[in-house]
Motif scaffolding. Structure first.
Motif, mmCIF file in Angstrom:
data_model
loop_
_atom_site.group_PDB
_atom_site.id
_atom_site.type_symbol
_atom_site.label_atom_id
_atom_site.label_comp_id
_atom_site.label_asym_id
_atom_site.label_seq_id
_atom_site.Cartn_x
_atom_site.Cartn_y
_atom_site.Cartn_z
ATOM 1 N N ASP A 197 0.821 -1.205 0.000
ATOM 2 C CA ASP A 197 0.000 0.000 0.000
ATOM 3 C C ASP A 197 0.861 1.263 0.000
ATOM 4 N N LEU A 198 1.000 1.898 -1.159
ATOM 5 C CA LEU A 198 1.804 3.126 -1.256
ATOM 6 C C LEU A 198 1.111 4.317 -0.611
ATOM 7 N N THR A 199 -0.159 4.174 -0.215
ATOM 8 C CA THR A 199 -0.852 5.288 0.444
ATOM 9 C C THR A 199 -0.634 5.270 1.956
ATOM 10 N N LEU A 200 0.091 4.281 2.454
ATOM 11 C CA LEU A 200 0.217 4.106 3.905
ATOM 12 C C LEU A 200 0.720 5.353 4.647
ATOM 13 N N PRO A 201 1.812 6.008 4.201
ATOM 14 C CA PRO A 201 2.260 7.202 4.950
ATOM 15 C C PRO A 201 1.212 8.305 4.980
ATOM 16 N N ILE A 202 0.541 8.535 3.857
ATOM 17 C CA ILE A 202 -0.428 9.630 3.828
ATOM 18 C C ILE A 202 -1.703 9.236 4.564
ATOM 19 N N ALA A 203 -2.040 7.940 4.573
ATOM 20 C CA ALA A 203 -3.190 7.479 5.350
ATOM 21 C C ALA A 203 -2.928 7.674 6.843
ATOM 22 N N TRP A 204 -1.699 7.426 7.276
ATOM 23 C CA TRP A 204 -1.349 7.655 8.683
ATOM 24 C C TRP A 204 -1.459 9.143 9.025
ATOM 25 N N LEU A 205 -1.015 10.006 8.118
ATOM 26 C CA LEU A 205 -1.132 11.446 8.361
ATOM 27 C C LEU A 205 -2.588 11.888 8.430
ATOM 28 N N ALA A 206 -3.453 11.213 7.702
ATOM 29 C CA ALA A 206 -4.846 11.649 7.600
ATOM 30 C C ALA A 206 -5.711 11.174 8.760
ATOM 31 N N GLU A 207 -5.191 10.286 9.586
ATOM 32 C CA GLU A 207 -5.991 9.777 10.694
ATOM 33 C C GLU A 207 -6.333 10.880 11.677
#
Length: 284
Positions: free
Chosen positions: A273-283
């Motif tokens: 999942d290449l969206t993982l870093p930005i998904a963590w930021l969006a939490e």
């Protein structure tokens, strides 16, 4: 709907543009934690993605990419669409960030963008030729007397000092998340695939401790930010130096190319999942 702004920050050749291109493809395919719901035409990112699809990394100074570089806003959602949010992705070239560190001055418009942001991704690329190691003070004095030691070498700021200064900018400016929590900073160690197996197994934080001990120590001391370190490989190998990987890349599915590494409970995990870093930021 939560409104969150995310900044992408890093020096020259830190991997920002290629990550952004690969992230954009992952958002479009909806294969990760986050998917794109609404987005304008983003020529700058599309141009960079075209390079990856043709089997080459986006060059640092490609004219079309530089001329089409723009800030952009994209609306993202979780896969079950129970949560939506807008992510603003301003992009400033690595050279400009480097100059800001050298002068210790940020333009007013950058300050505004940073103060509107609740998170950031700070990039550092493995084995970049532009990474500058700190001087060995035992031998540097004699080396700098040699003819080939030009002024640019004397004036160069070690990469880990640049990273510390960029982190300081973020500490001073980022606002709390919409939940009231501390702003978050994801450290993206790009070109992770270039490391040997033993270093990879140690995880991205251990890599920073080994290669950039000053910066790694600074990360440990910061209490005003939530920080997480990720390893990132946008396609999973070296398209330029590894012909066997290049052939596998063309024979495979682009949507499964690349991965993100994180350290959880003492174990290094690899995810597609290449969206993982930005998904963590969006939490929240």
């Amino acid at each position: 709907m939560n409104i969150q702004s995310v900044m992408l920050i890093g020096g020259p050749d830190s991997g920002k543009t290629n990550y952004l291109a690969r992230l954009w493809k992952a958002l479009q395919s909806g294969s990760g934690r986050m998917k794109s719901v609404e987005a304008p035409e983003i020529k700058y990112v599309e141009d960079a993605l075209a390079h990856l699809l043709q089997g080459s990394f986006a060059p640092r100074s490609e004219k079309n990419i530089e001329e089409s570089r723009r800030d952009f806003t994209v609306t993202l959602a979780t896969q079950d669409e129970t949560k939506r949010l807008s992510v603003i992705v301003p992009d400033v070239t690595g050279e400009l960030w480097k100059n800001a560190v050298s002068s210790s001055e940020l333009p007013a418009e950058w300050m505004t963008l940073l103060k509107e942001s609740s998170g950031a991704i700070l990039f550092i690329r493995v084995h970049s030729e532009l990474n500058i190691a700190p001087p060995d003070w035992v031998t540097a004095r004699e080396l700098l007397k040699m003819d080939w030691a030009g002024p640019h070498q004397e004036d160069s700021i070690p990469t880990q000092v640049v990273l510390c200064e960029l982190l300081r900018f973020l500490q001073l400016t980022l606002r709390p998340r919409s939940s009231g929590g501390l702003p978050r900073v994801a450290i993206a160690v790009t070109a992770w695939d270039r490391l040997d197996a033993e270093v990879k197994e140690g995880g991205p934080s251990a890599y920073l401790e080994s290669e950039y001990p000053l910066f790694a120590g600074r990360l440990e001391d910061v209490t005003s930010l939530e920080i997480k370190v990720f390893g990132v490989s946008v396609v999973g190998g070296d398209l330029q130096a590894d012909p066997d990987f290049r052939q596998r890349f063309f024979n495979g599915d682009f949507d499964t190319a690349g991965y993100v590494v994180e350290r959880v409970n003492g174990i290094t995990h690899e995810e597609k999942d290449l969206t993982l870093p930005i998904a963590w930021l969006a939490e929240d």
